[in-house]
Design a protein around this motif. Structure first.
Motif, PDB file in Angstrom:
ATOM      1  N   THR A  67     -20.941   3.959  69.133  1.00 58.47           N
ATOM      2  CA  THR A  67     -20.864   4.358  67.897  1.00 58.47           C
ATOM      3  C   THR A  67     -19.313   3.795  66.955  1.00 58.47           C
ATOM      4  O   THR A  67     -19.540   3.541  65.911  1.00 58.47           O
ATOM      5  CB  THR A  67     -20.822   5.910  67.600  1.00 58.47           C
ATOM      6  N   ALA A  68     -18.475   3.929  67.845  1.00 57.83           N
ATOM      7  CA  ALA A  68     -16.984   3.356  67.185  1.00 57.83           C
ATOM      8  C   ALA A  68     -17.115   1.873  66.898  1.00 57.83           C
ATOM      9  O   ALA A  68     -16.673   1.555  65.958  1.00 57.83           O
ATOM     10  CB  ALA A  68     -15.940   3.847  68.061  1.00 57.83           C
ATOM     11  N   ILE A  69     -17.931   1.176  67.805  1.00 55.89           N
ATOM     12  CA  ILE A  69     -17.928  -0.311  67.821  1.00 55.89           C
ATOM     13  C   ILE A  69     -18.682  -0.383  66.451  1.00 55.89           C
ATOM     14  O   ILE A  69     -18.550  -1.349  65.610  1.00 55.89           O
ATOM     15  CB  ILE A  69     -18.701  -0.910  68.815  1.00 55.89           C
ATOM     16  N   GLY A  70     -19.709   0.402  66.113  1.00 55.04           N
ATOM     17  CA  GLY A  70     -20.588   0.131  65.034  1.00 55.04           C
ATOM     18  C   GLY A  70     -19.785   0.401  63.720  1.00 55.04           C
ATOM     19  O   GLY A  70     -19.886  -0.144  62.803  1.00 55.04           O
ATOM     20  N   ILE A  71     -18.987   1.385  63.813  1.00 55.51           N
ATOM     21  CA  ILE A  71     -18.020   1.820  62.454  1.00 55.51           C
ATOM     22  C   ILE A  71     -17.036   0.523  62.162  1.00 55.51           C
ATOM     23  O   ILE A  71     -16.932   0.074  61.193  1.00 55.51           O
ATOM     24  CB  ILE A  71     -17.080   2.882  62.793  1.00 55.51           C
ATOM     25  N   VAL A  72     -16.737  -0.071  63.334  1.00 55.18           N
ATOM     26  CA  VAL A  72     -15.968  -1.401  63.086  1.00 55.18           C
ATOM     27  C   VAL A  72     -16.593  -2.398  62.387  1.00 55.18           C
ATOM     28  O   VAL A  72     -16.156  -3.200  61.376  1.00 55.18           O
ATOM     29  CB  VAL A  72     -15.234  -1.965  64.273  1.00 55.18           C
ATOM     30  N   SER A  73     -17.949  -2.626  62.892  1.00 56.09           N
ATOM     31  CA  SER A  73     -18.689  -3.714  62.274  1.00 56.09           C
ATOM     32  C   SER A  73     -18.980  -3.559  60.977  1.00 56.09           C
ATOM     33  O   SER A  73     -18.749  -4.214  60.038  1.00 56.09           O
ATOM     34  CB  SER A  73     -20.104  -3.534  63.313  1.00 56.09           C
ATOM     35  N   LEU A  74     -19.491  -2.184  60.505  1.00 58.49           N
ATOM     36  CA  LEU A  74     -19.677  -2.008  59.085  1.00 58.49           C
ATOM     37  C   LEU A  74     -18.416  -1.763  58.279  1.00 58.49           C
ATOM     38  O   LEU A  74     -18.166  -2.721  57.102  1.00 58.49           O
ATOM     39  CB  LEU A  74     -20.239  -0.677  59.035  1.00 58.49           C
ATOM     40  N   GLY A  75     -16.982  -1.612  58.933  1.00 56.66           N
ATOM     41  CA  GLY A  75     -15.771  -1.458  58.140  1.00 56.66           C
ATOM     42  C   GLY A  75     -15.466  -3.106  57.902  1.00 56.66           C
ATOM     43  O   GLY A  75     -14.819  -3.219  56.902  1.00 56.66           O
ATOM     44  N   TRP A  76     -15.645  -3.981  58.860  1.00 60.29           N
ATOM     45  CA  TRP A  76     -15.155  -5.177  58.779  1.00 60.29           C
ATOM     46  C   TRP A  76     -16.325  -5.830  57.368  1.00 60.29           C
ATOM     47  O   TRP A  76     -15.618  -6.651  56.750  1.00 60.29           O
ATOM     48  CB  TRP A  76     -15.674  -6.114  59.868  1.00 60.29           C
ATOM     49  N   VAL A  77     -17.632  -5.689  57.096  1.00 66.14           N
ATOM     50  CA  VAL A  77     -18.298  -6.134  56.301  1.00 66.14           C
ATOM     51  C   VAL A  77     -17.556  -5.863  54.898  1.00 66.14           C
ATOM     52  O   VAL A  77     -17.622  -6.377  54.009  1.00 66.14           O
ATOM     53  CB  VAL A  77     -19.737  -5.738  56.376  1.00 66.14           C
ATOM     54  N   SER A  78     -17.111  -4.586  54.619  1.00 67.22           N
ATOM     55  CA  SER A  78     -16.634  -3.998  53.604  1.00 67.22           C
ATOM     56  C   SER A  78     -15.307  -4.728  53.258  1.00 67.22           C
ATOM     57  O   SER A  78     -14.873  -5.160  52.365  1.00 67.22           O
ATOM     58  CB  SER A  78     -16.251  -2.604  53.731  1.00 67.22           C
ATOM     59  N   ALA A  79     -14.404  -4.871  54.274  1.00 62.82           N
ATOM     60  CA  ALA A  79     -13.154  -5.779  54.321  1.00 62.82           C
ATOM     61  C   ALA A  79     -13.436  -7.204  53.926  1.00 62.82           C
ATOM     62  O   ALA A  79     -12.758  -7.629  52.752  1.00 62.82           O
ATOM     63  CB  ALA A  79     -12.327  -5.688  55.497  1.00 62.82           C
ATOM     64  N   GLU A  80     -14.313  -7.841  54.263  1.00 61.64           N
ATOM     65  CA  GLU A  80     -14.819  -9.142  53.744  1.00 61.64           C
ATOM     66  C   GLU A  80     -15.264  -9.350  52.460  1.00 61.64           C
ATOM     67  O   GLU A  80     -14.684 -10.067  51.785  1.00 61.64           O
ATOM     68  CB  GLU A  80     -15.971  -9.684  54.810  1.00 61.64           C
ATOM     69  N   PHE A  81     -15.727  -8.257  51.965  1.00 59.40           N
ATOM     70  CA  PHE A  81     -16.375  -8.325  50.481  1.00 59.40           C
ATOM     71  C   PHE A  81     -14.937  -8.048  49.607  1.00 59.40           C
ATOM     72  O   PHE A  81     -15.003  -8.804  48.595  1.00 59.40           O
ATOM     73  CB  PHE A  81     -17.121  -7.166  50.394  1.00 59.40           C
ATOM     74  N   ASP A  82     -14.121  -7.193  50.200  1.00 57.84           N
ATOM     75  CA  ASP A  82     -12.989  -7.032  49.132  1.00 57.84           C
ATOM     76  C   ASP A  82     -12.114  -8.070  49.299  1.00 57.84           C
ATOM     77  O   ASP A  82     -11.330  -8.838  48.296  1.00 57.84           O
ATOM     78  CB  ASP A  82     -11.999  -5.887  49.908  1.00 57.84           C
ATOM     79  N   MET A  83     -12.038  -9.079  50.373  1.00 56.23           N
ATOM     80  CA  MET A  83     -11.243 -10.257  50.220  1.00 56.23           C
ATOM     81  C   MET A  83     -12.003 -11.208  49.285  1.00 56.23           C
ATOM     82  O   MET A  83     -11.472 -12.124  48.794  1.00 56.23           O
ATOM     83  CB  MET A  83     -11.552 -10.951  51.842  1.00 56.23           C
ATOM     84  N   GLN A  84     -13.549 -11.364  49.493  1.00 54.00           N
ATOM     85  CA  GLN A  84     -14.152 -12.208  48.637  1.00 54.00           C
ATOM     86  C   GLN A  84     -13.690 -11.999  47.206  1.00 54.00           C
ATOM     87  O   GLN A  84     -13.690 -12.630  46.261  1.00 54.00           O
ATOM     88  CB  GLN A  84     -15.487 -12.201  48.918  1.00 54.00           C
ATOM     89  N   TYR A  85     -13.910 -10.605  46.865  1.00 52.50           N
ATOM     90  CA  TYR A  85     -13.609 -10.208  45.638  1.00 52.50           C
ATOM     91  C   TYR A  85     -12.262 -10.612  44.936  1.00 52.50           C
ATOM     92  O   TYR A  85     -12.201 -10.945  43.951  1.00 52.50           O
ATOM     93  CB  TYR A  85     -13.959  -8.399  45.273  1.00 52.50           C
ATOM     94  N   ALA A  86     -11.230 -10.484  45.612  1.00 49.92           N
ATOM     95  CA  ALA A  86      -9.928 -11.009  45.416  1.00 49.92           C
ATOM     96  C   ALA A  86      -9.907 -12.370  45.137  1.00 49.92           C
ATOM     97  O   ALA A  86      -9.259 -12.956  43.965  1.00 49.92           O
ATOM     98  CB  ALA A  86      -8.986 -10.589  46.596  1.00 49.92           C
ATOM     99  N   LEU A  87     -10.647 -13.167  46.021  1.00 51.12           N
ATOM    100  CA  LEU A  87     -10.646 -14.820  45.697  1.00 51.12           C
ATOM    101  C   LEU A  87     -11.588 -14.744  44.346  1.00 51.12           C
ATOM    102  O   LEU A  87     -10.937 -15.934  43.691  1.00 51.12           O
ATOM    103  CB  LEU A  87     -11.517 -15.181  46.961  1.00 51.12           C
ATOM    104  N   TRP A  88     -12.459 -14.431  44.231  1.00 49.77           N
ATOM    105  CA  TRP A  88     -13.313 -14.654  42.910  1.00 49.77           C
ATOM    106  C   TRP A  88     -12.463 -14.155  41.703  1.00 49.77           C
ATOM    107  O   TRP A  88     -12.290 -15.251  40.684  1.00 49.77           O
ATOM    108  CB  TRP A  88     -14.373 -13.719  42.711  1.00 49.77           C
ATOM    109  N   THR A  89     -11.661 -13.110  41.885  1.00 49.87           N
ATOM    110  CA  THR A  89     -10.487 -12.699  40.758  1.00 49.87           C
ATOM    111  C   THR A  89      -9.456 -13.751  40.459  1.00 49.87           C
ATOM    112  O   THR A  89      -9.239 -14.315  39.359  1.00 49.87           O
ATOM    113  CB  THR A  89     -10.052 -11.435  40.835  1.00 49.87           C
ATOM    114  N   MET A  90      -8.931 -14.362  41.586  1.00 49.64           N
ATOM    115  CA  MET A  90      -7.805 -15.299  41.456  1.00 49.64           C
ATOM    116  C   MET A  90      -8.277 -16.628  41.014  1.00 49.64           C
ATOM    117  O   MET A  90      -7.714 -17.426  40.395  1.00 49.64           O
ATOM    118  CB  MET A  90      -7.319 -15.611  42.888  1.00 49.64           C
ATOM    119  N   LEU A  91      -9.590 -17.034  41.163  1.00 49.78           N
ATOM    120  CA  LEU A  91     -10.232 -18.092  40.646  1.00 49.78           C
ATOM    121  C   LEU A  91     -10.982 -18.096  39.291  1.00 49.78           C
ATOM    122  O   LEU A  91     -11.449 -19.051  38.653  1.00 49.78           O
ATOM    123  CB  LEU A  91     -11.374 -18.607  41.603  1.00 49.78           C
TER     124      LEU A  91
END
Length: 248
Positions: A67-91
């Motif tokens: 279960t904890a590994i699954g939490i890491v997996s979904l948490g990473w998808v959310s972190a990836e999206f936030d990184m992309q959003y920051a990049l879109w904003t910067m560009l």
């Protein structure tokens, strides 16, 4: 979650001739048939298994760890999206156009592009230092997540030890094993780092958006009481992860 097929894992057809025959007998006798459909049935499982217990058994970890590994997996998808959003904003891009670009490049390239775009737009040394550290923290979390996601437990070992196997270098002909000490607490440690990253990158993106719209320099996160605590904690964790990941 784990890649590859380790010894002892049995991923066969969902319905074998034997299970089909058993289902017919169950219907004839009025008993409940073996569950099928959304759940993968393995030979030898009980007719009414706990899905998480059964999956954990066949993957070689306990249910809480799975279960904890699954939490890491979904948490990473959310972190990836936030990184992309920051990049879109910067560009200066909206999501519809930004996704066409960022979905075509890897995470390491995304962080490099974010750093480069920040240096093109802004000159404030403190702000650029924050951007650099946020990108470095994202990459450090990526390494932790990848180590966890690409490791397998040794056969018959229900402990917190996972093993990641990878090629030592290009054209070396050698494969190296790396022991990943991972338990439930380690998974939640990675997830907590993801949350810290999101608490830093989201306000940074908002500062960038405001600065670009007004033609001025963005405010540093260290200039705000709440975000400064997140930056301080992030930098402390970044130092820790760098030391851990640089050790043999």
């Amino acid at each position: 979650m784990f890649t590859g097929c380790g010894a002892g894992l049995r991923f066969g057809p969902l319905l074998t001739a034997a299970s089909t025959a058993r289902s017919k007998r169950d219907h004839a006798s009025g008993s409940s048939p073996t569950p099928t459909g959304s759940f993968l049935w393995f030979p030898g499982m009980s007719s009414t298994p706990d899905r998480f217990d059964s999956a954990a058994q066949h993957l070689g970890v306990d249910k809480d760890h799975l279960t904890a590994i699954g939490i890491v997996s979904l948490g990473w998808v959310s972190a990836e999206f936030d990184m992309q959003y920051a990049l879109w904003t910067m560009l200066g891009l909206d999501q519809k156009v930004g996704e066409l670009i960022t979905n075509m490049i890897a995470n390491v390239s995304r962080t490099e592009l974010l750093r480069n775009a920040a240096m093109v737009h802004f000159q404030d040394a403190d702000f650029l230092s924050e951007v650099d550290d946020i990108c470095a923290f994202f990459n450090a979390i990526r390494v932790e997540r990848n180590n966890l996601s690409h490791a397998l437990p040794p056969e018959g070992d229900k402990t917190a030890t996972l093993t990641k196997r990878h090629v030592t270098g290009k054209a070396t002909g050698a494969v190296k094993s790396k022991i990943i000490q991972s338990d439930v607490e380690h998974c939640f440690e990675i997830f907590a780092d993801m949350q810290t990253f999101r608490k830093c990158v989201a306000p940074m993106a908002l500062n960038v958006k405001s600065a670009l719209s007004h033609g001025n320099q963005p405010k540093t996160l260290m200039g705000h009481a709440v975000t400064s605590r997140h930056i301080i904690h992030m930098r402390s964790r970044l130092d820790f992860l760098r030391k851990r990941q640089s050790s043999p």
